[in-house]
Scaffold this motif. Structure first.
Motif, mmCIF file in Angstrom:
data_model
loop_
_atom_site.group_PDB
_atom_site.id
_atom_site.type_symbol
_atom_site.label_atom_id
_atom_site.label_comp_id
_atom_site.label_asym_id
_atom_site.label_seq_id
_atom_site.Cartn_x
_atom_site.Cartn_y
_atom_site.Cartn_z
ATOM 1 N N LYS A 1 0.931 -1.268 -0.024
ATOM 2 C CA LYS A 1 -0.096 -0.089 0.054
ATOM 3 C C LYS A 1 0.926 1.125 0.055
ATOM 4 O O LYS A 1 2.158 1.369 0.674
ATOM 5 C CB LYS A 1 -0.839 -0.008 1.330
ATOM 6 C CG LYS A 1 -1.947 0.988 1.211
ATOM 7 C CD LYS A 1 -3.050 0.765 2.336
ATOM 8 C CE LYS A 1 -3.965 1.801 2.614
ATOM 9 N NZ LYS A 1 -4.575 2.167 1.419
ATOM 10 N N TYR B 1 0.209 7.529 0.220
ATOM 11 C CA TYR B 1 -0.773 8.484 -0.162
ATOM 12 C C TYR B 1 -1.022 7.983 -1.860
ATOM 13 O O TYR B 1 -0.235 7.377 -2.327
ATOM 14 C CB TYR B 1 -0.283 9.792 0.056
ATOM 15 C CG TYR B 1 0.828 10.104 -0.931
ATOM 16 C CD1 TYR B 1 1.062 10.517 -2.248
ATOM 17 C CD2 TYR B 1 2.148 10.104 -0.161
ATOM 18 C CE1 TYR B 1 2.094 10.814 -2.865
ATOM 19 C CE2 TYR B 1 3.256 10.210 -0.806
ATOM 20 C CZ TYR B 1 3.340 10.731 -2.102
ATOM 21 O OH TYR B 1 4.501 11.057 -2.868
ATOM 22 N N GLU B 2 -2.095 8.359 -1.961
ATOM 23 C CA GLU B 2 -2.473 8.131 -3.371
ATOM 24 C C GLU B 2 -1.825 8.929 -4.402
ATOM 25 O O GLU B 2 -1.667 10.106 -4.308
ATOM 26 C CB GLU B 2 -4.439 8.415 -3.495
ATOM 27 C CG GLU B 2 -4.911 7.872 -4.573
ATOM 28 C CD GLU B 2 -6.493 8.013 -4.479
ATOM 29 O OE1 GLU B 2 -6.834 9.173 -5.319
ATOM 30 O OE2 GLU B 2 -7.020 7.433 -3.877
ATOM 31 N N ASN C 1 -3.553 3.512 -5.230
ATOM 32 C CA ASN C 1 -3.055 3.523 -3.704
ATOM 33 C C ASN C 1 -2.374 2.283 -3.464
ATOM 34 O O ASN C 1 -2.033 2.096 -2.188
ATOM 35 C CB ASN C 1 -4.376 3.568 -2.709
ATOM 36 C CG ASN C 1 -5.341 2.558 -2.843
ATOM 37 O OD1 ASN C 1 -5.203 1.560 -3.606
ATOM 38 N ND2 ASN C 1 -6.621 2.709 -2.368
ATOM 39 N N GLU C 2 -1.763 1.672 -4.219
ATOM 40 C CA GLU C 2 -0.881 0.409 -4.124
ATOM 41 C C GLU C 2 -0.064 -0.004 -5.401
ATOM 42 O O GLU C 2 -0.441 0.725 -6.259
ATOM 43 C CB GLU C 2 -1.542 -1.036 -3.552
ATOM 44 C CG GLU C 2 -2.652 -1.504 -4.564
ATOM 45 C CD GLU C 2 -3.277 -2.824 -3.842
ATOM 46 O OE1 GLU C 2 -3.180 -2.863 -2.803
ATOM 47 O OE2 GLU C 2 -4.165 -3.357 -4.496
#
Length: 95
Positions: A47, A50-51, A56-57
């Motif tokens: 993960k 942060y996006e 997000n991963e």
């Protein structure tokens, strides 16, 4: 020759064979430009903190290598034009 390390994150939707092919591609770029790959450490899918671009991963990989000072510029160029790279960084290791 100087010691460097690079960490790059591949998009999580990539298939396992594509991930392995990209890792081999970057190892090949280092070796064909006069560098020596010391270690490849595949961390797998993790993960992100942060996006990034609605992702997000991703698949993390760390490569330690020795090379002349021009090689990181070429490797950075290859990272930028490769589809599927979410983020990358190349750092010179301290002596």
């Amino acid at each position: 020759m100087r010691k460097y390390e690079t960490i790059f994150i591949l998009h999580p939707t990539m298939e396992e064979e594509a991930v392995k092919a990209n890792i081999e591609k970057f190892k090949g770029v280092i070796e064909t430009n006069g560098g020596v790959v010391d270690n490849v450490d595949f961390w797998g899918k993790r993960k992100l903190a942060y996006e990034i671009k609605k992702v997000n991963e991703g698949y993390y990989t760390l490569i330690n290598f020795s090379a002349n000072p021009e090689l990181p510029k070429e490797l950075d160029r290859i990272f930028r034009i490769t589809d599927g790279i979410v983020r990358h960084i190349i750092v010179k290791e301290e002596e």
